[in-house]
Design a protein around this motif. Structure first.
Motif, PDB file in Angstrom:
ATOM      1  N   MET A 159       0.833  -1.199   0.000  1.00 15.05           N
ATOM      2  CA  MET A 159       0.000   0.000   0.000  1.00 15.05           C
ATOM      3  C   MET A 159       0.872   1.255   0.000  1.00 15.05           C
ATOM      4  SD  MET A 159      -2.671   1.196   2.954  1.00 15.05           S
ATOM      5  CE  MET A 159      -2.813   2.948   3.211  1.00 15.05           C
ATOM      6  N   VAL A 160       0.432   2.263  -0.728  1.00 13.03           N
ATOM      7  CA  VAL A 160       1.163   3.535  -0.775  1.00 13.03           C
ATOM      8  C   VAL A 160       0.304   4.629  -0.143  1.00 13.03           C
ATOM      9  CG1 VAL A 160       2.230   5.279  -2.257  1.00 13.03           C
ATOM     10  CG2 VAL A 160       2.376   2.865  -2.891  1.00 13.03           C
ATOM     11  N   LYS A 161       0.870   5.345   0.802  1.00 13.34           N
ATOM     12  CA  LYS A 161       0.187   6.465   1.444  1.00 13.34           C
ATOM     13  C   LYS A 161       0.671   7.761   0.826  1.00 13.34           C
ATOM     14  CE  LYS A 161      -2.315   8.752   4.261  1.00 13.34           C
ATOM     15  NZ  LYS A 161      -3.780   8.648   4.250  1.00 13.34           N
ATOM     16  N   ILE A 162      -0.256   8.637   0.487  1.00 19.86           N
ATOM     17  CA  ILE A 162       0.094   9.938  -0.094  1.00 19.86           C
ATOM     18  C   ILE A 162      -0.021  11.017   0.982  1.00 19.86           C
ATOM     19  CG2 ILE A 162      -0.438  11.641  -1.894  1.00 19.86           C
ATOM     20  CD1 ILE A 162       0.535   8.917  -2.989  1.00 19.86           C
ATOM     21  N   ILE A 163       1.029  11.799   1.104  1.00 22.17           N
ATOM     22  CA  ILE A 163       1.077  12.895   2.083  1.00 22.17           C
ATOM     23  C   ILE A 163       1.551  14.143   1.353  1.00 22.17           C
ATOM     24  CG2 ILE A 163       2.283  13.761   4.153  1.00 22.17           C
ATOM     25  CD1 ILE A 163       2.463  10.848   5.128  1.00 22.17           C
ATOM     26  N   SER A 164       0.993  15.291   1.736  1.00 21.42           N
ATOM     27  CA  SER A 164       1.478  16.564   1.174  1.00 21.42           C
ATOM     28  C   SER A 164       1.615  17.583   2.291  1.00 21.42           C
ATOM     29  CB  SER A 164       0.499  17.100   0.132  1.00 21.42           C
ATOM     30  OG  SER A 164       0.908  18.394  -0.324  1.00 21.42           O
ATOM     31  N   ASP A 165       2.519  18.526   2.117  1.00 21.28           N
ATOM     32  CA  ASP A 165       2.515  19.635   3.065  1.00 21.28           C
ATOM     33  C   ASP A 165       1.300  20.531   2.765  1.00 21.28           C
ATOM     34  OD1 ASP A 165       3.198  21.790   1.280  1.00 21.28           O
ATOM     35  OD2 ASP A 165       5.343  21.450   1.578  1.00 21.28           O
ATOM     36  N   SER A 166       1.006  21.402   3.705  1.00 28.25           N
ATOM     37  CA  SER A 166      -0.262  22.155   3.660  1.00 28.25           C
ATOM     38  C   SER A 166      -0.324  23.193   2.544  1.00 28.25           C
ATOM     39  CB  SER A 166      -0.508  22.849   5.004  1.00 28.25           C
ATOM     40  OG  SER A 166       0.546  23.761   5.290  1.00 28.25           O
ATOM     41  N   THR A 167       0.782  23.446   1.882  1.00 33.91           N
ATOM     42  CA  THR A 167       0.750  24.449   0.808  1.00 33.91           C
ATOM     43  C   THR A 167       0.029  23.948  -0.437  1.00 33.91           C
ATOM     44  OG1 THR A 167       2.891  23.756  -0.038  1.00 33.91           O
ATOM     45  CG2 THR A 167       2.888  25.547   1.585  1.00 33.91           C
ATOM     46  N   CYS A 168      -0.393  22.665  -0.434  1.00 35.75           N
ATOM     47  CA  CYS A 168      -1.117  22.141  -1.610  1.00 35.75           C
ATOM     48  C   CYS A 168      -2.516  22.741  -1.728  1.00 35.75           C
ATOM     49  CB  CYS A 168      -1.201  20.629  -1.575  1.00 35.75           C
ATOM     50  SG  CYS A 168      -2.234  19.978  -0.239  1.00 35.75           S
ATOM     51  N   ASP A 169      -2.998  23.372  -0.656  1.00 38.10           N
ATOM     52  CA  ASP A 169      -4.292  24.079  -0.672  1.00 38.10           C
ATOM     53  C   ASP A 169      -5.483  23.209  -1.068  1.00 38.10           C
ATOM     54  OD1 ASP A 169      -3.046  26.337   0.213  1.00 38.10           O
ATOM     55  OD2 ASP A 169      -3.150  27.448  -1.670  1.00 38.10           O
ATOM     56  N   LEU A 170      -5.406  21.915  -0.755  1.00 34.69           N
ATOM     57  CA  LEU A 170      -6.570  21.052  -0.956  1.00 34.69           C
ATOM     58  C   LEU A 170      -7.514  21.225   0.231  1.00 34.69           C
ATOM     59  CD1 LEU A 170      -4.910  17.744  -2.237  1.00 34.69           C
ATOM     60  CD2 LEU A 170      -6.059  19.511  -3.595  1.00 34.69           C
ATOM     61  N   SER A 171      -8.798  21.254  -0.040  1.00 35.62           N
ATOM     62  CA  SER A 171      -9.775  21.377   1.042  1.00 35.62           C
ATOM     63  C   SER A 171      -9.766  20.107   1.877  1.00 35.62           C
ATOM     64  CB  SER A 171     -11.175  21.602   0.465  1.00 35.62           C
ATOM     65  OG  SER A 171     -11.569  20.471  -0.299  1.00 35.62           O
ATOM     66  N   ALA A 172     -10.297  20.213   3.084  1.00 39.54           N
ATOM     67  CA  ALA A 172     -10.400  19.027   3.954  1.00 39.54           C
ATOM     68  C   ALA A 172     -11.230  17.945   3.274  1.00 39.54           C
ATOM     69  CB  ALA A 172     -11.027  19.427   5.290  1.00 39.54           C
ATOM     70  N   GLU A 173     -12.253  18.373   2.519  1.00 38.29           N
ATOM     71  CA  GLU A 173     -13.119  17.418   1.822  1.00 38.29           C
ATOM     72  C   GLU A 173     -12.341  16.640   0.754  1.00 38.29           C
ATOM     73  OE1 GLU A 173     -15.413  20.500   3.749  1.00 38.29           O
ATOM     74  OE2 GLU A 173     -13.838  20.683   2.246  1.00 38.29           O
ATOM     75  N   LEU A 174     -11.517  17.356  -0.030  1.00 36.90           N
ATOM     76  CA  LEU A 174     -10.733  16.687  -1.075  1.00 36.90           C
ATOM     77  C   LEU A 174      -9.677  15.768  -0.459  1.00 36.90           C
ATOM     78  CD1 LEU A 174     -10.301  19.565  -3.672  1.00 36.90           C
ATOM     79  CD2 LEU A 174     -11.471  17.398  -4.078  1.00 36.90           C
TER      80      LEU A 174
END
Length: 270
Positions: free
Chosen positions: A1-16
Protein backbone atom coordinates in the motif's frame (compact mmCIF):
# COMPACT_ATOMS: atom_id res chain seq x y z
CA UNK A 1 0.00 0.00 0.00
CA UNK A 2 1.16 3.54 -0.78
CA UNK A 3 0.19 6.46 1.44
CA UNK A 4 0.09 9.94 -0.09
CA UNK A 5 1.08 12.89 2.08
CA UNK A 6 1.48 16.56 1.17
CA UNK A 7 2.51 19.64 3.07
CA UNK A 8 -0.26 22.16 3.66
CA UNK A 9 0.75 24.45 0.81
CA UNK A 10 -1.12 22.14 -1.61
CA UNK A 11 -4.29 24.08 -0.67
CA UNK A 12 -6.57 21.05 -0.96
CA UNK A 13 -9.77 21.38 1.04
CA UNK A 14 -10.40 19.03 3.95
CA UNK A 15 -13.12 17.42 1.82
CA UNK A 16 -10.73 16.69 -1.08
CA UNK A 17 -8.04 15.40 1.29
CA UNK A 18 -10.59 13.03 2.84
CA UNK A 19 -12.00 11.98 -0.55
CA UNK A 20 -8.57 10.95 -1.82
CA UNK A 21 -7.19 9.73 1.55
CA UNK A 22 -4.40 12.32 1.63
CA UNK A 23 -2.69 13.31 4.90
CA UNK A 24 -1.65 16.95 5.28
CA UNK A 25 1.50 18.10 7.08
CA UNK A 26 1.06 21.71 8.22
CA UNK A 27 3.67 24.39 7.72
CA UNK A 28 3.93 27.02 10.45
CA UNK A 29 2.72 30.62 10.43
CA UNK A 30 4.36 33.13 12.73
CA UNK A 31 2.34 36.14 13.85
CA UNK A 32 4.84 38.10 15.90
CA UNK A 33 5.93 35.77 18.72
CA UNK A 34 3.04 33.36 18.25
CA UNK A 35 3.33 30.26 16.11
CA UNK A 36 0.39 28.48 14.45
CA UNK A 37 -0.15 25.38 12.32
CA UNK A 38 -1.41 26.13 8.82
CA UNK A 39 -4.98 24.93 8.39
CA UNK A 40 -5.17 23.56 11.94
CA UNK A 41 -4.89 26.37 14.45
CA UNK A 42 -5.38 29.49 12.30
CA UNK A 43 -7.46 30.62 9.33
CA UNK A 44 -6.44 32.96 6.49
CA UNK A 45 -9.00 35.54 7.65
CA UNK A 46 -7.42 35.59 11.11
CA UNK A 47 -4.05 36.14 9.42
CA UNK A 48 -5.42 39.13 7.46
CA UNK A 49 -6.92 40.64 10.62
CA UNK A 50 -3.57 40.34 12.39
CA UNK A 51 -1.72 41.84 9.40
CA UNK A 52 -4.11 44.79 9.19
CA UNK A 53 -3.86 45.41 12.92
CA UNK A 54 -0.07 45.16 13.09
CA UNK A 55 0.64 46.74 9.67
CA UNK A 56 3.02 43.94 8.79
CA UNK A 57 2.92 40.59 7.00
CA UNK A 58 3.29 37.19 8.69
CA UNK A 59 6.30 34.94 8.44
CA UNK A 60 6.05 31.28 7.55
CA UNK A 61 8.29 28.31 8.23
CA UNK A 62 8.63 24.63 7.37
CA UNK A 63 6.96 21.88 9.40
CA UNK A 64 8.88 20.76 12.48
CA UNK A 65 10.93 17.58 12.25
CA UNK A 66 9.13 16.10 15.29
CA UNK A 67 5.68 16.62 13.73
CA UNK A 68 6.84 15.14 10.44
CA UNK A 69 8.24 12.02 12.14
CA UNK A 70 5.01 11.69 14.13
CA UNK A 71 2.93 11.79 10.93
CA UNK A 72 5.15 9.32 9.05
CA UNK A 73 5.77 6.81 11.86
CA UNK A 74 2.43 4.88 11.90
CA UNK A 75 2.60 4.29 8.14
CA UNK A 76 6.21 3.14 8.34
CA UNK A 77 5.32 0.78 11.20
CA UNK A 78 2.42 -0.62 9.15
CA UNK A 79 4.84 -1.38 6.32
CA UNK A 80 3.38 1.19 3.90
CA UNK A 81 5.36 3.05 1.29
CA UNK A 82 4.94 6.83 1.50
CA UNK A 83 5.01 9.34 -1.33
CA UNK A 84 5.07 12.89 0.02
CA UNK A 85 4.94 16.21 -1.77
CA UNK A 86 6.51 19.50 -0.74
CA UNK A 87 6.22 23.06 -1.92
CA UNK A 88 9.01 24.03 -4.32
CA UNK A 89 12.40 23.56 -2.65
CA UNK A 90 13.29 27.11 -3.68
CA UNK A 91 10.45 28.44 -1.48
CA UNK A 92 10.76 26.35 1.70
CA UNK A 93 12.82 23.64 3.39
CA UNK A 94 9.65 21.56 3.84
CA UNK A 95 10.91 18.81 1.51
CA UNK A 96 14.23 18.69 3.35
CA UNK A 97 12.42 18.19 6.66
CA UNK A 98 10.55 15.25 5.07
CA UNK A 99 13.85 13.71 3.97
CA UNK A 100 15.35 14.19 7.44
CA UNK A 101 12.28 12.52 8.98
CA UNK A 102 12.71 9.55 6.62
CA UNK A 103 16.32 9.28 7.79
CA UNK A 104 15.37 9.48 11.47
CA UNK A 105 12.86 6.65 10.93
CA UNK A 106 15.49 4.67 8.96
CA UNK A 107 12.92 4.46 6.18
CA UNK A 108 14.64 6.26 3.29
CA UNK A 109 13.89 3.28 1.05
CA UNK A 110 10.18 3.47 1.87
CA UNK A 111 9.60 7.23 1.81
CA UNK A 112 9.78 9.11 -1.51
CA UNK A 113 9.87 12.89 -1.29
CA UNK A 114 8.77 14.78 -4.39
CA UNK A 115 9.75 18.41 -4.85
CA UNK A 116 6.60 19.65 -6.59
CA UNK A 117 8.51 22.66 -8.00
CA UNK A 118 5.21 24.42 -7.43
CA UNK A 119 2.83 25.89 -4.88
CA UNK A 120 -0.87 25.89 -3.97
CA UNK A 121 -3.09 23.66 -6.10
CA UNK A 122 -0.24 23.42 -8.59
CA UNK A 123 0.90 20.88 -5.99
CA UNK A 124 -2.68 19.75 -5.34
CA UNK A 125 -3.12 18.68 -8.97
CA UNK A 126 -0.13 16.34 -8.66
CA UNK A 127 -1.18 15.08 -5.24
CA UNK A 128 -4.62 14.03 -6.50
CA UNK A 129 -3.09 12.25 -9.51
CA UNK A 130 -0.74 10.41 -7.13
CA UNK A 131 -3.64 9.47 -4.82
CA UNK A 132 -5.60 8.03 -7.74
CA UNK A 133 -2.57 5.98 -8.78
CA UNK A 134 -2.07 4.76 -5.20
CA UNK A 135 -5.70 3.68 -4.99
CA UNK A 136 -5.27 1.79 -8.26
CA UNK A 137 -2.41 -0.22 -6.78
CA UNK A 138 0.63 1.48 -8.30
CA UNK A 139 3.95 1.35 -6.45
CA UNK A 140 5.73 4.39 -5.01
CA UNK A 141 8.36 4.25 -7.74
CA UNK A 142 5.70 4.14 -10.47
CA UNK A 143 3.90 7.09 -8.90
CA UNK A 144 7.13 9.09 -8.53
CA UNK A 145 8.07 8.42 -12.16
CA UNK A 146 4.71 9.66 -13.47
CA UNK A 147 4.86 12.73 -11.21
CA UNK A 148 8.22 13.74 -12.70
CA UNK A 149 6.71 13.61 -16.19
CA UNK A 150 3.65 15.62 -15.08
CA UNK A 151 5.52 18.34 -13.16
CA UNK A 152 6.53 20.39 -16.25
CA UNK A 153 2.93 20.27 -17.51
CA UNK A 154 1.38 21.87 -14.43
CA UNK A 155 0.14 25.37 -15.23
CA UNK A 156 0.02 27.43 -12.05
CA UNK A 157 -0.62 31.17 -12.18
CA UNK A 158 -2.63 33.79 -10.34
CA UNK A 159 -3.36 37.48 -10.23
CA UNK A 160 -2.97 39.47 -7.04
CA UNK A 161 -5.19 42.28 -5.86
CA UNK A 162 -2.61 44.06 -3.75
CA UNK A 163 1.16 44.02 -3.77
CA UNK A 164 1.31 44.97 -0.10
CA UNK A 165 1.95 41.33 0.81
CA UNK A 166 4.28 40.42 -2.07
CA UNK A 167 6.27 43.61 -2.41
CA UNK A 168 5.50 45.87 0.50
CA UNK A 169 3.84 48.63 -1.54
CA UNK A 170 0.45 49.30 -3.04
CA UNK A 171 0.38 49.70 -6.83
CA UNK A 172 -2.47 50.20 -9.28
CA UNK A 173 -1.23 47.26 -11.34
CA UNK A 174 -2.26 43.67 -10.83
CA UNK A 175 0.54 41.35 -11.94
CA UNK A 176 0.02 37.83 -13.23
CA UNK A 177 2.35 35.60 -11.26
CA UNK A 178 3.41 32.39 -13.00
CA UNK A 179 5.21 29.48 -11.35
CA UNK A 180 7.96 28.20 -13.63
CA UNK A 181 10.86 25.90 -12.75
CA UNK A 182 9.95 26.11 -9.10
CA UNK A 183 10.03 29.91 -8.87
CA UNK A 184 7.47 32.72 -9.11
CA UNK A 185 7.76 35.20 -11.95
CA UNK A 186 5.62 38.25 -12.63
CA UNK A 187 4.65 38.24 -16.30
CA UNK A 188 1.77 40.33 -17.65
CA UNK A 189 0.42 43.29 -15.67
CA UNK A 190 -3.26 44.19 -15.68
CA UNK A 191 -4.87 47.52 -14.88
CA UNK A 192 -8.30 48.17 -13.46
CA UNK A 193 -10.60 46.78 -10.82
CA UNK A 194 -9.69 43.32 -9.62
CA UNK A 195 -12.98 41.72 -10.71
CA UNK A 196 -12.48 42.66 -14.36
CA UNK A 197 -8.75 41.93 -14.11
CA UNK A 198 -9.50 38.37 -12.95
CA UNK A 199 -11.81 37.75 -15.93
CA UNK A 200 -9.22 39.16 -18.36
CA UNK A 201 -6.55 36.95 -16.83
CA UNK A 202 -8.69 33.81 -17.18
CA UNK A 203 -9.83 34.57 -20.73
CA UNK A 204 -6.22 35.22 -21.78
CA UNK A 205 -5.57 31.54 -20.99
CA UNK A 206 -8.36 30.24 -23.25
CA UNK A 207 -6.06 28.56 -25.79
CA UNK A 208 -4.12 26.82 -23.01
CA UNK A 209 -7.29 25.86 -21.16
CA UNK A 210 -8.70 24.25 -24.30
CA UNK A 211 -5.52 22.17 -24.57
CA UNK A 212 -5.60 21.07 -20.92
CA UNK A 213 -6.04 17.59 -19.54
CA UNK A 214 -9.79 17.41 -19.01
CA UNK A 215 -9.86 15.66 -15.63
CA UNK A 216 -9.98 18.74 -13.41
CA UNK A 217 -9.22 22.43 -13.08
CA UNK A 218 -8.82 24.40 -9.87
CA UNK A 219 -10.11 27.86 -9.06
CA UNK A 220 -8.05 28.72 -5.99
CA UNK A 221 -8.44 32.08 -4.29
CA UNK A 222 -7.49 33.83 -1.08
CA UNK A 223 -10.92 35.30 -0.34
CA UNK A 224 -12.48 36.77 -3.50
CA UNK A 225 -16.13 37.76 -3.64
CA UNK A 226 -18.50 34.94 -4.55
CA UNK A 227 -19.78 36.66 -7.72
CA UNK A 228 -16.27 36.88 -9.17
CA UNK A 229 -15.55 33.22 -8.43
CA UNK A 230 -18.91 32.26 -9.96
CA UNK A 231 -18.07 34.24 -13.12
CA UNK A 232 -14.81 32.34 -13.45
CA UNK A 233 -16.61 29.03 -12.92
CA UNK A 234 -19.27 29.88 -15.54
CA UNK A 235 -16.57 30.80 -18.05
CA UNK A 236 -14.67 27.54 -17.43
CA UNK A 237 -17.92 25.58 -17.78
CA UNK A 238 -18.62 27.33 -21.10
CA UNK A 239 -15.37 25.94 -22.54
CA UNK A 240 -16.78 22.41 -22.24
CA UNK A 241 -13.32 21.01 -21.46
CA UNK A 242 -13.24 19.97 -17.81
CA UNK A 243 -15.00 17.06 -16.13
CA UNK A 244 -14.55 18.71 -12.75
CA UNK A 245 -14.17 22.37 -11.75
CA UNK A 246 -12.91 22.50 -8.17
CA UNK A 247 -12.90 25.63 -6.02
CA UNK A 248 -10.54 25.82 -3.06
CA UNK A 249 -9.59 28.55 -0.67
CA UNK A 250 -5.87 29.20 -0.43
CA UNK A 251 -4.44 28.10 2.90
CA UNK A 252 -2.60 30.17 5.46
CA UNK A 253 0.89 30.01 3.96
CA UNK A 254 -0.12 31.04 0.43
CA UNK A 255 -2.50 33.68 1.84
CA UNK A 256 0.28 35.06 4.06
CA UNK A 257 2.43 35.77 1.02
CA UNK A 258 -0.21 36.80 -1.53
CA UNK A 259 -2.79 38.61 0.58
CA UNK A 260 -6.56 38.79 0.06
CA UNK A 261 -8.19 39.01 -3.37
CA UNK A 262 -5.72 36.71 -5.16
CA UNK A 263 -7.19 34.20 -7.62
CA UNK A 264 -5.61 31.53 -9.78
CA UNK A 265 -6.81 29.00 -12.33
CA UNK A 266 -4.57 25.93 -12.24
CA UNK A 267 -4.55 22.89 -14.50
CA UNK A 268 -2.34 20.30 -16.20
CA UNK A 269 -1.52 20.67 -19.90
CA UNK A 270 -1.82 17.60 -22.12
Amino acid sequence: MVKIISDSTCDLSAELAAQYDIDILPLHILLGDEEFEDGKTITPDEIYSWSDEHKTTPKTSAPSLAETIELFRPYVEEGCEIVCFSISNSMSTSGNVMRLAAGELEAENRITVIDSANLSTGIGLLVIEAAIMAKNGHSASEIASVMETLKPNVRASFVVDTLTYLAGGVLKLHPKIVVENGAMDATKKYRGKINSVIMSYVKDMETDLKAARPDRVFITHSGCDAATVESVRSYLESLGVFHEILETRAGGVVSSHCGPGTLGVLFIAK
